[in-house]
Design an enzyme around this catalytic site. Structure first.
Site, PDB file in Angstrom:
ATOM      1  N   CYS A 175      57.660  88.231 119.821  1.00  0.00           N
ATOM      2  CA  CYS A 175      56.716  87.185 120.126  1.00  0.00           C
ATOM      3  C   CYS A 175      55.560  87.211 119.143  1.00  0.00           C
ATOM      4  CB  CYS A 175      56.170  87.425 121.535  1.00  0.00           C
ATOM      5  SG  CYS A 175      57.445  87.864 122.733  1.00  0.00           S
TER       6      CYS A 175
ATOM      7  N   ARG B 175      56.016  83.326 123.312  1.00  0.00           N
ATOM      8  CA  ARG B 175      57.145  84.170 123.696  1.00  0.00           C
ATOM      9  C   ARG B 175      58.492  83.736 123.142  1.00  0.00           C
ATOM     10  NH1 ARG B 175      59.778  85.211 129.595  1.00  0.00           N
ATOM     11  NH2 ARG B 175      60.891  87.120 129.042  1.00  0.00           N
TER      12      ARG B 175
ATOM     13  N   SER C 273      62.058  84.780 124.274  1.00  0.00           N
ATOM     14  CA  SER C 273      62.614  85.499 125.421  1.00  0.00           C
ATOM     15  C   SER C 273      63.875  86.258 125.040  1.00  0.00           C
ATOM     16  CB  SER C 273      62.945  84.518 126.543  1.00  0.00           C
ATOM     17  OG  SER C 273      61.839  83.696 126.790  1.00  0.00           O
ATOM     18  N   ILE C 274      63.831  87.578 125.228  1.00  0.00           N
ATOM     19  CA  ILE C 274      64.992  88.400 124.902  1.00  0.00           C
ATOM     20  C   ILE C 274      65.405  89.281 126.084  1.00  0.00           C
ATOM     21  CG2 ILE C 274      65.772  90.323 123.451  1.00  0.00           C
ATOM     22  CD1 ILE C 274      64.221  88.961 121.146  1.00  0.00           C
TER      23      ILE C 274
ATOM     24  N   ASN D 261      53.995  92.151 121.686  1.00  0.00           N
ATOM     25  CA  ASN D 261      55.009  91.663 120.748  1.00  0.00           C
ATOM     26  C   ASN D 261      55.926  92.824 120.401  1.00  0.00           C
ATOM     27  OD1 ASN D 261      54.874  91.096 117.159  1.00  0.00           O
ATOM     28  ND2 ASN D 261      56.504  90.644 118.557  1.00  0.00           N
TER      29      ASN D 261
ATOM     30  N   ASP E 105      60.651  95.059 129.772  1.00  0.00           N
ATOM     31  CA  ASP E 105      59.997  96.213 129.132  1.00  0.00           C
ATOM     32  C   ASP E 105      58.480  96.044 129.124  1.00  0.00           C
ATOM     33  OD1 ASP E 105      60.271  94.124 127.312  1.00  0.00           O
ATOM     34  OD2 ASP E 105      60.597  95.410 125.563  1.00  0.00           O
TER      35      ASP E 105
END
Lengths: 87, 656
Positions: free
Chosen positions: B2, B50, B52-53, B75, B100
């Site tokens: 991010c 963001r 998104s992962i 980030n 996370d």
């Protein structure tokens, strides 16, 4: 003739390695290697110039810093070669 | 992955904090196109863009604790978040999401500033701790993720990229001449300096804390090597034993970097390192492998034969993009808008095109082999330094300097050099042997040759400033006690890696197209392990990365496993000199613009441009000078003139 050679060499160095117009910043005896003005490509450019524009032939064994590392040494070397051709 | 932004203090009267944060995030929305978030407090503001992962549905940021007193904008990735989460739950923490980000938030609440020590990841984050009135900024150990900051009118601003800071009305871009001098010596400015005067980079492995009492920056990790004659715990360990542990570490580093809720691809250059990463990934997640590569028209740079060899061997689904000189020239202004600094090589441009391809194929994450050359001594500069020391021991030897030809088989012009010139270029006997920068002196000398183009005014401003002296002074106290190879590795790993490779070629090129790079070799456990491997196991005679090859030999086709390092290079000045060169080149290098900027000598630049047009290829120094001057002028156009904000060259996706 002799001075012409020196001027020709200086012009070549200035146009191709030094680039700058303020010519006073390179003396005739200054090392091109130490000044970071010439790299491995530059040496071959210089040799090509001397062979095609000045008309001398340079043997591999003569491509050494003693002959080619300052305007003065290039001029001295070139004049010696030209004298050999003329003789 | 991010983009983050924010401030601590009062951001000036002209814009409300929320509007300012919106603009700052907007400037780096390419880093996180999926979602945006803002949190504004009385004393601080945080912003987040963001990509998104992990846990796409619930990882929204800035994220706060249950009491809404501690806020995080983050980030990057914490690759060991699953293990950390499990431990935190065992200690009584209750989680709302699987992300996370929340793990980091809980870890901060438990350990405060020391939370960074438990993290295995690539990160840049900010924590606003309202009860303590404290802002914490932190950056990963190797410098994968960027973080910049500046203070203006009593307020501290930070962001993933400088362009976000330039959204603050009172902050103006101005070139720092010392940074330019450093770039024209090392290829990058020495952190925390950036090309933007008064804008700083938080160095890798550092944390910054800001409170009403002031701002403090300190390291929490540093690259370290054993003393030269101390084999310590390694004494008596066999090569096979070390190779085995290395293999286990690399497998684990890759395994945790495959953690993602979206598909993960891999860059495949055809070289040893990316082939290893691809082969390891194949073992761990055989069904997920998708690879990407860049190819060149010119055989001098192209590695598609080796790429295809790996694609066949590993049966990956592969996509490639050919990058022409015209492609590089066309992309270059955009590349500089993303590197945010002058560069001396065009090598980032093909990577910019590659991340575009990866994005177009629907991938957000790629693994790469970056870091192996630093850790296991793969770069030619390590062998070059070893050879130079070897020559210095017998300065009159005729044969020793000829070995430099063998070192650079891919540089045709070097093949024709006499032994005396080779000795002169690479020379380094006498007093130089004691210089801590010994390994890098030929490179720094050649690069610094490009400074001949700096303008008279800039030279006057620089006075007798000596970039090499500043680097020498910044070295850790124990540097002199390390093995010469480790000293050279330190210079590459602590400086060139974050300063150029991971930034200008890495994060900035991949994130330009919303793609996150992951680097298994840069797992800090592997970095610390590799630092202790005896030098003779890294370079065996003139075989680089010996121990790495040994540990992976059964995974790779023989041709790849034994392949000599070929540095990644791209066509340089020739991209901008042919008849098809884009029009901006002439404008950016015109006397009018060069003199307007005042950085370079316009007459000298004109001579260089003429030379580049006369000759098909320039030498090393001239190439670096050409690309360096052009990129500096483009940097000025993008940031100093405010052209960046017009966004004329930015593709719609990058603006979106």
């Amino acid at each position: 003739m002799q001075d012409d050679v020196e001027a020709l060499i200086r012009d070549f160095i200035v146009d191709n390695f030094l680039f700058r117009d303020d010519r006073d910043c390179l003396s005739d005896t200054e090392s091109l290697l130490e000044g970071g003005l010439i790299d491995s490509t530059g040496v071959l450019e210089l040799v090509a110039f001397l062979e095609t524009e000045v008309g001398i032939e340079i043997a591999d064994a003569e491509i050494v810093p003693e002959n080619l590392d300052s305007i003065k040494s290039i001029a001295t070397y070139t004049k010696t070669k030209l004298a050999q051709v003329a003789a | 992955m991010c983009g983050i932004t924010g401030y601590f203090g009062t951001p000036g009267a002209s814009l409300p904090g929320r509007v300012l944060l919106q603009r700052m995030i907007g400037a780096i929305s390419h880093r996180g196109p999926d979602e945006q978030g803002i949190h504004v407090d009385a004393d601080a503001g945080l912003g987040h863009a963001r990509l998104s992962i992990i846990d796409p549905a619930a990882g929204k940021q800035p994220m706060c604790n249950a009491e809404k007193s501690v806020w995080l904008t983050f980030n990057g990735e914490i690759f060991n978040y699953i293990e950390l989460r499990r431990d935190l739950i065992a200690r009584g923490h209750v989680f709302r999401t699987q992300s996370d980000t929340e793990v980091l938030l809980h870890l901060y609440q438990e350990k405060g500033l020391d939370c960074v020590e438990d993290l295995n990841g690539d990160f840049a984050f900010a924590v606003w701790d309202a009860p303590r009135k404290r802002l914490m900024l932190a950056r990963d150990r190797m410098g994968v993720r960027p973080l910049y900051y500046t203070e203006c009118e009593g307020c501290l601003f930070f962001a993933s990229e400088v362009k976000a800071l330039l959204e603050v009305p009172a902050i103006r871009a101005e070139l720092d001449p010392v940074a330019l001098n450093q770039i024209f010596t090392f290829w990058f400015p020495l952190a925390p300096r950036t090309p933007f005067k008064d804008v700083f980079e938080l160095p890798p492995g550092h944390i910054l804390t800001a409170t009403p009492q002031g701002t403090r920056v300190r390291p929490y990790w540093r690259l370290d090597y054993p003393e030269a004659n101390d084999e310590g715990a390694w004494d008596g360990r066999s090569e096979a034993d070390i190779a085995e542990e290395l293999r286990e570490l690399l497998f684990d580093a890759t395994r945790i970097r495959l953690r993602s809720d979206v598909p993960v691809g891999a860059y495949l250059s055809g070289g040893l390192d990316s082939s290893i990463i691809t082969a390891v990934t194949r073992r761990i997640a055989p069904d997920r492998l998708r690879t990407f590569s860049v190819t060149f028209e010119s055989r001098e740079f192209d590695e598609s034969k080796q790429q295809q060899e790996m694609v066949q061997a590993l049966k990956t689904r592969h996509d490639q993009i050919q990058c022409s000189t015209a492609d590089i020239a066309r992309a270059f202004p955009n590349v500089i808008r993303h590197t945010e600094r002058p560069i001396l090589r065009t090598a980032p441009a093909p990577l910019f095109a590659l991340s575009d391809l990866v994005h177009a194929k629907g991938f957000k994450v790629v693994l790469t082999g970056e870091g192996a050359d630093e850790l296991f001594a793969g770069y030619d500069i390590f062998k070059e330094a070893k050879l130079r020391r070897f020559c210095a021991r017998q300065p009159d030897s005729y044969l020793r300097p000829l070995l430099f030809r063998r070192l650079y088989p891919y540089l045709p012009l070097l093949q024709g050099q006499s032994h005396t010139y080779l000795a002169a270029f690479f020379g380094g006997g006498g007093a130089e042997l004691d210089d801590p920068l010994y390994s890098h002196l030929p490179r720094f000398r050649t690069t610094a040759g490009a400074k001949v183009f700096l303008s008279r005014d800039l030279r006057r401003e620089l006075g007798d400033y000596d970039a090499l002296a500043e680097l020498r002074e910044s070295l850790p106290g124990e540097f002199g006690r390390w093995h010469p190879l480790c000293q050279a590795q330190y210079l590459e790993t602590a400086h060139l890696l974050p300063g150029y490779i991971l930034s200008s070629q890495g994060d900035r090129m991949s994130m330009a197209h919303s793609v996150e790079g992951r680097y298994p070799f840069l797992d800090h456990r592997l970095v610390e392990f590799a630092a202790r491997i005896p030098p003779k196991m890294k370079i065996r005679a003139l075989r680089e990365k010996h121990i790495l090859r040994e540990s992976m030999k059964d995974l790779l086709p023989k041709g790849i496993g034994n392949r000599t390092k070929q540095p990644y290079r791209a066509p340089d000045s020739q991209c901008f000199s042919g008849p098809d060169a884009p029009g901006y080149v002439d404008d950016a290098l015109s006397r009018y613009e060069i003199e307007g900027a005042g950085y370079f000598d316009a007459g000298a630049v004109q001579k260089l441009v003429n030379k580049s047009r006369r000759k098909s290829a320039l030498g090393t120094r001239d190439n670096m000078a050409f690309v360096g001057i052009l990129s500096t002028q483009l940097w000025r156009r993008a940031f100093v003139d405010g052209a960046c904000k017009v966004g004329a060259d930015i593709s719609p996706r990058e603006v979106a």
